[in-house]
Structures are given as C-alpha cells and as structure tokens.
Design a protein around this motif. Sequence first.
Motif, PDB file in Angstrom:
ATOM      1  N   VAL A   3       0.866  -1.181   0.000  1.00 13.12           N
ATOM      2  CA  VAL A   3       0.000   0.000   0.000  1.00 13.12           C
ATOM      3  C   VAL A   3       0.896   1.221   0.000  1.00 13.12           C
ATOM      4  CG1 VAL A   3      -1.834   1.234   1.194  1.00 13.12           C
ATOM      5  CG2 VAL A   3      -1.720  -1.253   1.356  1.00 13.12           C
ATOM      6  N   GLN A   4       0.541   2.182  -0.821  1.00 11.23           N
ATOM      7  CA  GLN A   4       1.327   3.404  -0.950  1.00 11.23           C
ATOM      8  C   GLN A   4       0.369   4.577  -1.087  1.00 11.23           C
ATOM      9  OE1 GLN A   4       3.532   3.480  -4.610  1.00 11.23           O
ATOM     10  NE2 GLN A   4       4.736   5.275  -4.037  1.00 11.23           N
ATOM     11  N   VAL A   5       0.766   5.743  -0.588  1.00  6.65           N
ATOM     12  CA  VAL A   5      -0.017   6.958  -0.770  1.00  6.65           C
ATOM     13  C   VAL A   5       0.728   7.859  -1.741  1.00  6.65           C
ATOM     14  CG1 VAL A   5      -0.990   8.998   0.329  1.00  6.65           C
ATOM     15  CG2 VAL A   5      -1.043   6.805   1.521  1.00  6.65           C
ATOM     16  N   LEU A   6       0.042   8.261  -2.803  1.00  8.52           N
ATOM     17  CA  LEU A   6       0.603   9.172  -3.794  1.00  8.52           C
ATOM     18  C   LEU A   6       0.162  10.582  -3.429  1.00  8.52           C
ATOM     19  CD1 LEU A   6      -0.208   7.056  -6.975  1.00  8.52           C
ATOM     20  CD2 LEU A   6       1.798   6.935  -5.478  1.00  8.52           C
ATOM     21  N   ARG A   7       1.138  11.498  -3.354  1.00  5.07           N
ATOM     22  CA  ARG A   7       0.850  12.840  -2.844  1.00  5.07           C
ATOM     23  C   ARG A   7       1.199  13.962  -3.819  1.00  5.07           C
ATOM     24  NH1 ARG A   7       0.091  12.238   2.813  1.00  5.07           N
ATOM     25  NH2 ARG A   7       0.801  10.220   3.563  1.00  5.07           N
ATOM     26  N   VAL A  51      -3.937   9.867  -2.597  1.00  3.09           N
ATOM     27  CA  VAL A  51      -4.432   8.772  -3.432  1.00  3.09           C
ATOM     28  C   VAL A  51      -3.743   7.493  -2.972  1.00  3.09           C
ATOM     29  CG1 VAL A  51      -4.645   7.871  -5.775  1.00  3.09           C
ATOM     30  CG2 VAL A  51      -4.871  10.338  -5.351  1.00  3.09           C
ATOM     31  N   ALA A  52      -4.515   6.626  -2.325  1.00  6.74           N
ATOM     32  CA  ALA A  52      -3.973   5.376  -1.792  1.00  6.74           C
ATOM     33  C   ALA A  52      -4.083   4.301  -2.865  1.00  6.74           C
ATOM     34  CB  ALA A  52      -4.733   4.956  -0.542  1.00  6.74           C
ATOM     35  N   VAL A  53      -2.982   3.595  -3.096  1.00 10.24           N
ATOM     36  CA  VAL A  53      -2.954   2.524  -4.097  1.00 10.24           C
ATOM     37  C   VAL A  53      -2.447   1.239  -3.467  1.00 10.24           C
ATOM     38  CG1 VAL A  53      -2.627   4.117  -6.035  1.00 10.24           C
ATOM     39  CG2 VAL A  53      -0.631   3.120  -4.931  1.00 10.24           C
ATOM     40  N   VAL A  54      -2.963   0.136  -3.978  1.00 12.25           N
ATOM     41  CA  VAL A  54      -2.484  -1.187  -3.581  1.00 12.25           C
ATOM     42  C   VAL A  54      -1.953  -1.858  -4.835  1.00 12.25           C
ATOM     43  CG1 VAL A  54      -3.091  -3.437  -2.619  1.00 12.25           C
ATOM     44  CG2 VAL A  54      -4.179  -1.376  -1.723  1.00 12.25           C
ATOM     45  N   ARG A  55      -0.734  -2.347  -4.731  1.00 17.86           N
ATOM     46  CA  ARG A  55      -0.128  -3.072  -5.854  1.00 17.86           C
ATOM     47  C   ARG A  55       0.000  -4.542  -5.483  1.00 17.86           C
ATOM     48  NH1 ARG A  55       2.060   0.885  -9.253  1.00 17.86           N
ATOM     49  NH2 ARG A  55       2.480   2.844  -8.196  1.00 17.86           N
ATOM     50  N   LEU A  60      -1.513  -2.652 -10.546  1.00 15.98           N
ATOM     51  CA  LEU A  60      -2.349  -1.806  -9.710  1.00 15.98           C
ATOM     52  C   LEU A  60      -3.640  -2.580  -9.432  1.00 15.98           C
ATOM     53  CD1 LEU A  60      -2.398   1.031  -8.455  1.00 15.98           C
ATOM     54  CD2 LEU A  60      -3.538   1.822 -10.530  1.00 15.98           C
ATOM     55  N   ALA A  61      -3.847  -2.959  -8.175  1.00 12.12           N
ATOM     56  CA  ALA A  61      -4.983  -3.811  -7.813  1.00 12.12           C
ATOM     57  C   ALA A  61      -6.127  -3.040  -7.173  1.00 12.12           C
ATOM     58  CB  ALA A  61      -4.516  -4.919  -6.870  1.00 12.12           C
ATOM     59  N   ALA A  62      -5.863  -1.901  -6.555  1.00 14.58           N
ATOM     60  CA  ALA A  62      -6.906  -1.081  -5.934  1.00 14.58           C
ATOM     61  C   ALA A  62      -6.401   0.347  -5.820  1.00 14.58           C
ATOM     62  CB  ALA A  62      -7.274  -1.631  -4.556  1.00 14.58           C
ATOM     63  N   LEU A  63      -7.358   1.287  -5.827  1.00 11.44           N
ATOM     64  CA  LEU A  63      -6.990   2.696  -5.765  1.00 11.44           C
ATOM     65  C   LEU A  63      -8.132   3.475  -5.126  1.00 11.44           C
ATOM     66  CD1 LEU A  63      -5.216   4.814  -8.385  1.00 11.44           C
ATOM     67  CD2 LEU A  63      -7.468   5.579  -7.652  1.00 11.44           C
ATOM     68  N   ALA A  64      -7.793   4.339  -4.190  1.00  7.71           N
ATOM     69  CA  ALA A  64      -8.757   5.241  -3.555  1.00  7.71           C
ATOM     70  C   ALA A  64      -8.377   6.661  -3.937  1.00  7.71           C
ATOM     71  CB  ALA A  64      -8.749   5.068  -2.037  1.00  7.71           C
ATOM     72  N   GLU A 102      -7.219  -4.956   1.917  1.00 10.99           N
ATOM     73  CA  GLU A 102      -5.978  -4.307   2.359  1.00 10.99           C
ATOM     74  C   GLU A 102      -6.117  -2.779   2.324  1.00 10.99           C
ATOM     75  OE1 GLU A 102      -2.132  -4.762   3.818  1.00 10.99           O
ATOM     76  OE2 GLU A 102      -3.433  -6.412   3.219  1.00 10.99           O
ATOM     77  N   LEU A 103      -6.728  -2.282   1.261  1.00 11.21           N
ATOM     78  CA  LEU A 103      -6.892  -0.835   1.124  1.00 11.21           C
ATOM     79  C   LEU A 103      -7.817  -0.272   2.204  1.00 11.21           C
ATOM     80  CD1 LEU A 103      -6.240   1.725  -0.410  1.00 11.21           C
ATOM     81  CD2 LEU A 103      -8.096   1.179  -1.985  1.00 11.21           C
ATOM     82  N   TRP A 104      -8.971  -0.928   2.431  1.00  8.64           N
ATOM     83  CA  TRP A 104      -9.885  -0.445   3.467  1.00  8.64           C
ATOM     84  C   TRP A 104      -9.241  -0.537   4.847  1.00  8.64           C
ATOM     85  CZ3 TRP A 104     -13.338   2.883   2.663  1.00  8.64           C
ATOM     86  CH2 TRP A 104     -14.127   2.870   1.503  1.00  8.64           C
ATOM     87  N   ALA A 105      -8.510  -1.610   5.120  1.00 11.30           N
ATOM     88  CA  ALA A 105      -7.831  -1.732   6.416  1.00 11.30           C
ATOM     89  C   ALA A 105      -6.855  -0.573   6.611  1.00 11.30           C
ATOM     90  CB  ALA A 105      -7.111  -3.067   6.518  1.00 11.30           C
ATOM     91  N   PHE A 106      -6.120  -0.238   5.568  1.00 13.08           N
ATOM     92  CA  PHE A 106      -5.169   0.875   5.628  1.00 13.08           C
ATOM     93  C   PHE A 106      -5.900   2.193   5.909  1.00 13.08           C
ATOM     94  CE2 PHE A 106      -3.133   4.418   3.370  1.00 13.08           C
ATOM     95  CZ  PHE A 106      -1.915   4.470   4.041  1.00 13.08           C
ATOM     96  N   LEU A 107      -6.980   2.447   5.180  1.00 11.89           N
ATOM     97  CA  LEU A 107      -7.707   3.707   5.345  1.00 11.89           C
ATOM     98  C   LEU A 107      -8.403   3.792   6.701  1.00 11.89           C
ATOM     99  CD1 LEU A 107      -9.264   4.032   1.776  1.00 11.89           C
ATOM    100  CD2 LEU A 107      -7.361   5.369   2.726  1.00 11.89           C
TER     101      LEU A 107
END
Length: 196
Positions: A3-7, A51-55, A60-64, A102-107
Amino acid sequence: MTVQVLRSIAELDDVAAPWAVLADAAGARHNMQPFWCLPWWSHLGQGELFVAVVRSGDDLAALAPLYRRRSFGVDTLMFLASDILGVSEVLIAPGQDAAGDELWAFLLDRPRCVLDLRQHRLAGASVEAIRRTESHALRAQLGPAAPFVAVTGSWDDYWTSRRRNFRREVERKERLAEREGLPVRVEIAFDPDDVD
C-alpha cells in the motif's frame, strides 16, 4: 501486496495509464478516471493529495482517489471531484478482493482520521470489501447529502405545499438516484434518539 499513498501530480501521472485500466475494469463512472480527477485537482483541489494505491506485484490492484484536509488536528479524506458529480468509489480490480480488504484496512486504521464516504456508490466490489471489515468501528454521520428539513404538520402537507417545480426536480433527482443504485428515503425524526 503493498500500500502506498501518492501525494503529487507527478506520482499520479506515473500511474494514470494503469489507473484508467483499473477504472475501466471496475466499471467505474468517468469521474473516477484520471482524465477527470487530475484536471479537477489542478484547478479546484484544496488540501493535500492522498491517493492510496495497492499493488499486487507490479499490477495496480486497488486505488482510492482521495484528498486530505486537516482541521483541528483531524484529517478528513474526501473523494477527488466528488463535489461535481457526487458518486465516487474506491476502485478494486476484479478478482482482487484481498487488495480491496488491504486498502480499506489501511484507510480505516489511520488515527485521527475521518473518511467522508457520503458520495460513495452503494454497490460493487468496494462496498462488499468494506462490509467485510469486521474489526473496524464504523460510524455514520448525516451531512449535506442527507439534509434536515423542519416540517410542521404531516409530510404530505409539507410536500403538497411545495411549488410544482420543486416537486418535479425532487422527483427527477429520485429517478436519477434510482438509476445509479442510490436509494432515497424520507425519515421523520421526532426526538434526538430518532436522529441517532
């Protein structure tokens, strides 16, 4: 999975092509595409990109597509461009349920953070993923998407006292919401417990 946050816009430009592919695969509306979100941010965005992304490997598997505003030491995460078209969503690639989890858990695990999900679409893989999050305390709060109207007398009396154009516009919005899978309902609260 990572999980990574793009800023920054530069980081978003680097994922624009896979983001567009992900949005298409997830069946997202056009306002969840980078061609919509990036210009919106450049011209109208306020706060910080988040912008949170999961790879999954290199994919790229998920993106918020979110941005962050800080007020009184609390972060509020909101969807990019949600003020224009309203319906937004977290994007999850088909077959990548674990990435969504994974993305929701992170957020949801972010301290002193509020997720503004009022504009989130009420169907799809993202909603299923958030429903699977059992270990998180979720709290709903009414906001501008669910306005309060003070009514004296009955609802029918209130409704018939409104101008014809107003009633037509509300009915048009209800039909639009139904097509988008967003149920509209009227609830009458008589005391604070009813509101809760």
